[in-house]
Design a protein around this motif. Structure first.
Motif, PDB file in Angstrom:
ATOM      1  N   VAL A   1       0.703  -1.011  -0.278  1.00 42.24           N
ATOM      2  CA  VAL A   1       0.045  -0.018  -0.091  1.00 42.24           C
ATOM      3  C   VAL A   1       1.197   1.640  -0.591  1.00 42.24           C
ATOM      4  CG1 VAL A   1      -1.721   1.570   0.988  1.00 42.24           C
ATOM      5  CG2 VAL A   1      -2.161  -1.164   1.346  1.00 42.24           C
ATOM      6  N   LEU A   2       1.561   1.263   1.175  1.00 39.15           N
ATOM      7  CA  LEU A   2       2.811   2.465   1.129  1.00 39.15           C
ATOM      8  C   LEU A   2       3.769   2.400  -0.615  1.00 39.15           C
ATOM      9  CD1 LEU A   2       3.756   2.265   4.563  1.00 39.15           C
ATOM     10  CD2 LEU A   2       2.094   3.614   3.428  1.00 39.15           C
ATOM     11  N   THR A   3       4.416   1.730  -0.878  1.00 35.58           N
ATOM     12  CA  THR A   3       4.965   1.910  -1.870  1.00 35.58           C
ATOM     13  C   THR A   3       4.126   2.156  -3.190  1.00 35.58           C
ATOM     14  OG1 THR A   3       4.744  -0.676  -2.134  1.00 35.58           O
ATOM     15  CG2 THR A   3       6.850   0.368  -1.285  1.00 35.58           C
ATOM     16  N   GLY A   4       2.901   1.896  -3.171  1.00 37.77           N
ATOM     17  CA  GLY A   4       2.384   2.149  -4.012  1.00 37.77           C
ATOM     18  C   GLY A   4       1.878   3.558  -4.414  1.00 37.77           C
ATOM     19  N   SER A   5       1.537   3.823  -3.079  1.00 40.16           N
ATOM     20  CA  SER A   5       1.727   5.352  -2.893  1.00 40.16           C
ATOM     21  C   SER A   5       2.983   6.938  -3.066  1.00 40.16           C
ATOM     22  CB  SER A   5       0.520   6.305  -2.116  1.00 40.16           C
ATOM     23  OG  SER A   5      -0.345   5.507  -2.361  1.00 40.16           O
ATOM     24  N   LYS A   6       4.052   5.921  -3.551  1.00 40.19           N
ATOM     25  CA  LYS A   6       5.295   6.355  -3.737  1.00 40.19           C
ATOM     26  C   LYS A   6       6.056   6.991  -2.501  1.00 40.19           C
ATOM     27  CE  LYS A   6       4.222   7.004  -7.859  1.00 40.19           C
ATOM     28  NZ  LYS A   6       5.039   5.374  -9.263  1.00 40.19           N
ATOM     29  N   TYR A   7       5.842   5.968  -1.568  1.00 38.98           N
ATOM     30  CA  TYR A   7       6.876   6.083   0.012  1.00 38.98           C
ATOM     31  C   TYR A   7       7.972   5.674  -0.068  1.00 38.98           C
ATOM     32  CZ  TYR A   7       2.915   9.012   1.522  1.00 38.98           C
ATOM     33  OH  TYR A   7       1.393   9.761   2.291  1.00 38.98           O
ATOM     34  N   ARG A   8       8.990   5.042   0.280  1.00 35.66           N
ATOM     35  CA  ARG A   8       9.718   4.524   0.677  1.00 35.66           C
ATOM     36  C   ARG A   8       9.288   4.028   1.618  1.00 35.66           C
ATOM     37  NH1 ARG A   8      16.060   5.989   2.282  1.00 35.66           N
ATOM     38  NH2 ARG A   8      17.133   4.380   2.004  1.00 35.66           N
ATOM     39  N   VAL A   9       9.735   2.292   1.918  1.00 34.24           N
ATOM     40  CA  VAL A   9       9.548   1.678   2.777  1.00 34.24           C
ATOM     41  C   VAL A   9      11.117   1.274   3.305  1.00 34.24           C
ATOM     42  CG1 VAL A   9       8.470  -0.052   4.017  1.00 34.24           C
ATOM     43  CG2 VAL A   9       6.738   1.601   2.401  1.00 34.24           C
ATOM     44  N   LEU A  10      11.363   0.586   4.566  1.00 35.98           N
ATOM     45  CA  LEU A  10      11.726   0.809   5.451  1.00 35.98           C
ATOM     46  C   LEU A  10      11.645  -0.995   6.702  1.00 35.98           C
ATOM     47  CD1 LEU A  10      15.054   3.068   5.529  1.00 35.98           C
ATOM     48  CD2 LEU A  10      14.736   1.445   3.832  1.00 35.98           C
ATOM     49  N   GLU A  11      12.403  -1.891   5.981  1.00 38.14           N
ATOM     50  CA  GLU A  11      10.899  -2.439   7.167  1.00 38.14           C
ATOM     51  C   GLU A  11      12.148  -3.940   7.773  1.00 38.14           C
ATOM     52  OE1 GLU A  11       8.593  -6.242   5.276  1.00 38.14           O
ATOM     53  OE2 GLU A  11       8.570  -4.641   3.477  1.00 38.14           O
ATOM     54  N   ALA A  12      11.819  -4.004   8.982  1.00 34.86           N
ATOM     55  CA  ALA A  12      11.978  -4.949  10.416  1.00 34.86           C
ATOM     56  C   ALA A  12      10.294  -5.057  11.469  1.00 34.86           C
ATOM     57  CB  ALA A  12      12.850  -3.525  10.974  1.00 34.86           C
ATOM     58  N   ARG A  13      11.187  -6.718  11.469  1.00 32.30           N
ATOM     59  CA  ARG A  13      10.724  -7.444  12.198  1.00 32.30           C
ATOM     60  C   ARG A  13      10.824  -7.196  13.838  1.00 32.30           C
ATOM     61  NH1 ARG A  13       8.601  -7.560   7.914  1.00 32.30           N
ATOM     62  NH2 ARG A  13       7.987  -9.138   6.129  1.00 32.30           N
ATOM     63  N   ASP A  14      11.092  -7.113  14.091  1.00 34.73           N
ATOM     64  CA  ASP A  14      11.148  -7.198  15.432  1.00 34.73           C
ATOM     65  C   ASP A  14      12.144  -5.517  16.096  1.00 34.73           C
ATOM     66  OD1 ASP A  14      13.910  -7.613  15.870  1.00 34.73           O
ATOM     67  OD2 ASP A  14      13.445  -9.864  16.113  1.00 34.73           O
ATOM     68  N   GLY A  15      11.980  -5.618  17.436  1.00 36.69           N
ATOM     69  CA  GLY A  15      12.526  -3.274  18.223  1.00 36.69           C
ATOM     70  C   GLY A  15      14.439  -4.068  17.698  1.00 36.69           C
ATOM     71  N   ILE A  16      15.368  -4.950  18.038  1.00 31.99           N
ATOM     72  CA  ILE A  16      16.180  -5.537  17.231  1.00 31.99           C
ATOM     73  C   ILE A  16      17.009  -5.311  15.982  1.00 31.99           C
ATOM     74  CG2 ILE A  16      18.380  -6.548  17.317  1.00 31.99           C
ATOM     75  CD1 ILE A  16      17.233  -5.265  20.319  1.00 31.99           C
ATOM     76  N   GLU A  17      15.932  -5.254  15.143  1.00 35.91           N
ATOM     77  CA  GLU A  17      16.068  -5.379  13.819  1.00 35.91           C
ATOM     78  C   GLU A  17      16.070  -3.475  13.690  1.00 35.91           C
ATOM     79  OE1 GLU A  17      14.600  -7.534   9.042  1.00 35.91           O
ATOM     80  OE2 GLU A  17      14.390  -8.176  11.230  1.00 35.91           O
ATOM     81  N   ALA A  18      14.752  -3.084  13.614  1.00 37.73           N
ATOM     82  CA  ALA A  18      14.662  -1.645  13.725  1.00 37.73           C
ATOM     83  C   ALA A  18      15.615  -0.703  14.022  1.00 37.73           C
ATOM     84  CB  ALA A  18      13.027  -1.526  14.396  1.00 37.73           C
ATOM     85  N   LEU A  19      16.356  -0.627  15.341  1.00 39.29           N
ATOM     86  CA  LEU A  19      17.272  -0.200  15.680  1.00 39.29           C
ATOM     87  C   LEU A  19      18.684  -0.431  14.784  1.00 39.29           C
ATOM     88  CD1 LEU A  19      17.645  -1.060  19.873  1.00 39.29           C
ATOM     89  CD2 LEU A  19      16.847   1.213  18.532  1.00 39.29           C
ATOM     90  N   GLN A  20      18.364  -1.865  14.256  1.00 41.75           N
ATOM     91  CA  GLN A  20      19.479  -1.951  12.929  1.00 41.75           C
ATOM     92  C   GLN A  20      19.724  -1.148  12.192  1.00 41.75           C
ATOM     93  OE1 GLN A  20      20.229  -6.324  12.782  1.00 41.75           O
ATOM     94  NE2 GLN A  20      21.273  -6.090  14.506  1.00 41.75           N
ATOM     95  N   VAL A  21      18.481  -1.142  11.609  1.00 40.86           N
ATOM     96  CA  VAL A  21      17.866  -0.138  10.116  1.00 40.86           C
ATOM     97  C   VAL A  21      18.177   1.097  10.286  1.00 40.86           C
ATOM     98  CG1 VAL A  21      16.347   0.258   8.440  1.00 40.86           C
ATOM     99  CG2 VAL A  21      15.987  -2.569   9.437  1.00 40.86           C
TER     100      VAL A  21
END
Length: 683
Positions: A571-591
């Motif tokens: 949905v977000l990329t279809g509206s031209k947003y750049r999306v970065l994904e993370a599956r949990d809190g640790i991965e979110a901090l790494q991203v």
């Protein structure tokens, strides 16, 4: 010469006659005075005799004399009343004739003592009168002698019948108290007012606290350490010291073994002889409370079972629709022209499933609230059009608003749901038509009302009433109407969650609901909402910001469910947003570290699979970048319930399930709202 002698004799004779006359006068006067004195003495003696006679006759005590064989020789009126015979009839009778058989030996022994002592010891006798009336006398007597020989016995007997009755009643009362004290199933102790030491304890007290009697008597509860909260003991001691009673105070204790207990304590001052004591009663409620807890758990499990069965039934129906239409589409068995119909069926089933989940959360008081200060009259007035569409033409809809209704803190959407559910129920209760009245009132709830209405409390409340003239309900139905999935409607006509939802909303708003109904006479539901609840002040409106190009906006998506993450990313990329994904809190901090903080928006689920929640992820990233725009999403979590005042639906919170359009709307609103740093600079 003779003449002289005659003159002298005549003179002497005259003198003698004069002297005799004078003596006669004096003697007569003396005799008169003596007679007057004797008469006066006789009068005094007569008066004294009358006085003593009156005292004898009118004395309250029995006064009598009897000879050495025990026969009456005199008896006053009090004695006549006691034995039931007149004085004359009693003369010659023996006192022993009136003594009850069980006391005759005592009387004989006492009678033998009298001649050998100046005053015999008191003797307590029970006598039986001529009318068979029993009287108890306390007899005191002395021996009268004449010329050293025993003449008769003079006695005074006090009627102590009433005193003996009182003493016997007191004895029986003390015996009953002692018996009740010993065998009572409730723990009882008698304590000294001055130092609170136990003077006596019963067996239940010993069993409750596990001490021997010798360990308890003479010691205080503080010395034994039986109080969990010493402030409770201090409060009771203060009340006892000023003469106040304690009635049903819930206290926590611990036994000698350390076993805890909960008891209702009652304390009352009592007087024992000259000592001032108080009665300490502890009604052990531990087992009862444990049983009540187990009963509540059993009832809760029963309700959960009904809830699970109802949810399974409704969800299986919805899943049948979704899976059926989806399978047909995947198998290519759906006419392309009917594809739109299938997709609409899937969408509608999904919406119904989402609505069912919201009802369940509301019933369990876990639905996220968006409270604000509202006027209930305005809420109802704004909903009149919607309510008008819900009722049939043969139902008259009336509104009565109380003037000057104070504001209350409420979620407007939830209030609309309450009005809708109650209106639908009222409509279904009047298939042949009738009248539906919705009204408001201001009510001051007092202690008397609270005592008779479970769940209520004192204070000022706004009352919403919904009254219909329908079929009404019996008592058994009223007892179950708020249970989840309980319904009196036909299969397929209702889920049984409508009133359960209303109940949950009332509780979530810190109010309560009451129902009044009679079969054939209609039903009234009353919901009480508090007026004294405060709400956090509304945040000032932020100035609009310059819109940013979507291609230049980066969103960090933190979602542990891969299917949901895929949908949000599409949905977000279809509206031209750049999306970065993370599956949990640790991965979110790494991203975050990899992107060097070049992230414009954090979109995170609150409940993540790892040890770090979405709230903690946001807290860490906002520390690295103050003012970071953040949107939270959740189906439900305990964290959401605890932080609901920080969540604003449509602003920084998006409830699951959500549609693509709502997702894009909240993302766009958040990205185009100045962050805290920009607001500070603008200020």
């Amino acid at each position: 010469m003779l003449t002289d002698l005659y003159g002298i004799s005549l003179a002497l004779t005259s003198l003698l006659l004069l002297a005799a006359l004078l003596w006669s006068v004096l003697l007569r006067r003396k005799v008169k005075e003596q007679a007057e004195r004797i008469h006066e003495q006789l009068l005094r003696g007569s008066a004294l005799e009358k006085k003593y006679t009156d005292l004898f006759e009118n004395a309250n005590d029995v006064i009598y004399t009897h000879d050495m064989r025990g026969h009456f020789t005199s008896l006053n009126k009090a004695g006549e009343r006691v034995i039931g015979y007149s004085h004359k009839a009693a003369l010659g009778m023996s006192l022993r004739d009136f003594v009850v058989p069980e006391h005759q030996q005592r009387f004989d022994e006492w009678l033998k003592i009298c001649p050998d002592s100046k005053a015999s010891p008191n003797c307590e006798l029970t006598i039986l009168s001529a009318t068979q009336q029993r009287s108890t006398l306390e007899v005191c007597a002395r021996l009268l002698r004449r010329e050293g020989q025993p003449l008769e016995i003079e006695g005074i007997a006090r009627n102590i019948t009433e005193r003996k009755k009182v003493e016997e009643a007191l004895r029986q009362s003390e015996e009953r108290f002692s018996s009740a004290f010993r065998v009572s199933p409730v723990a009882i102790a008698i304590c000294d007012v001055s130092d609170n030491r136990y003077q006596d304890v019963n067996e239940s007290f010993i069993r409750m606290f596990g001490y021997e009697r010798e360990e308890l008597v003479g010691r205080t509860g503080r010395e034994l350490g039986i109080w969990y909260d010493s402030s409770q003991e201090a409060a009771i001691n203060e009340m006892v010291a000023v003469g106040q009673s304690v009635c049903g105070l819930e206290c926590h204790f611990k036994a000698k073994s350390g076993k805890p207990s909960i008891a209702l304590v009652f304390v009352e001052r009592i007087q024992q002889s000259s000592a001032s004591s108080y009665l300490f009663v502890a009604h052990d409620m531990t087992d009862r409370l444990n049983l009540e807890t187990r009963l509540r758990e059993a009832m809760k499990m029963e309700a959960v079972g009904r809830l699970a069965a109802g949810v399974a039934h409704d969800f299986n129906n919805l899943l049948t629709v979704i899976q059926g239409h989806t399978a047909l589409a995947l198998m290519g068995q759906v006419d392309p022209k009917r594809m739109t119909h299938s997709l609409e069926a899937v969408s509608n089933a999904s919406e119904r499933a989402a609505h069912l989940v919201r009802q369940l959360l509301t019933f369990s008081r876990k639905q996220t609230m968006q409270p604000k200060m509202v006027n209930l009259n305005e809420v109802i007035n704004n909903a009149t059009k919607m309510l008008g569409h819900l009722v049939t033409q043969n139902i008259t809809l009336k509104f009565h608003y109380a003037p000057d209704v104070p504001s209350t803190v409420a979620d407007v959407t939830m209030m609309d749901q309450v009005l809708m559910n109650l209106t639908v129920n009222a409509r279904d209760a009047m298939p042949s038509g009738g009248s539906l009245t919705i009204s408001t009132a201001v009510t001051q709830v007092d202690a008397r009302y609270v005592k008779n209405q479970l769940g209520s409390r004192e204070g000022k409340f706004v009352c919403l009433s919904v009254t219909d003239t329908g079929c009404g309900m019996d008592v058994l139905t009223q007892a179950r109407i708020f249970e989840p999935f309980f319904t009196t409607k036909e299969v397929g006509k209702g889920t049984g969650l409508g009133l359960a939802t209303v109940y949950g909303i009332a509780k979530q708003h810190e109010g309560w609901i009451e129902v009044y109904s009679d079969v054939g006479k209609g039903t009234t539901f009353r919901i009480y909402l508090p007026t004294d609840t405060t709400i956090a002040p509304a945040q000032p409106q932020r100035p609009p910001a310059k819109l940013l190009e979507k291609e230049n906006q980066t969103i960090l998506l933190v979602e542990d469910d891969s299917k949901v993450a895929d949908l949000v990313r599409v949905v977000l990329t279809g509206s031209k947003y750049r999306v970065l994904e993370a599956r949990d809190g640790i991965e979110a901090l790494q991203v975050w570290n990899e992107q060097k903080g070049e992230i414009d928006l954090l979109f995170t689920d609150i409940m993540l699979g790892s040890g770090m929640s979405g709230l903690e992820v946001a807290e860490n990233l906002q520390a690295l970048k103050p003012g970071l725009r953040t949107i939270y999403t959740s189906g439900y979590s305990q964290e959401l319930a605890r932080h609901r005042n920080e969540m604003d639906e449509g602003v920084n919170f998006l409830a699951k399930p959500h549609s693509p359009s709502n997702l894009l709307k909240i993302v766009e609103r958040s990205l185009n709202t100045p962050d805290r740093a920009e607001s500070a600079r603008a200020a």
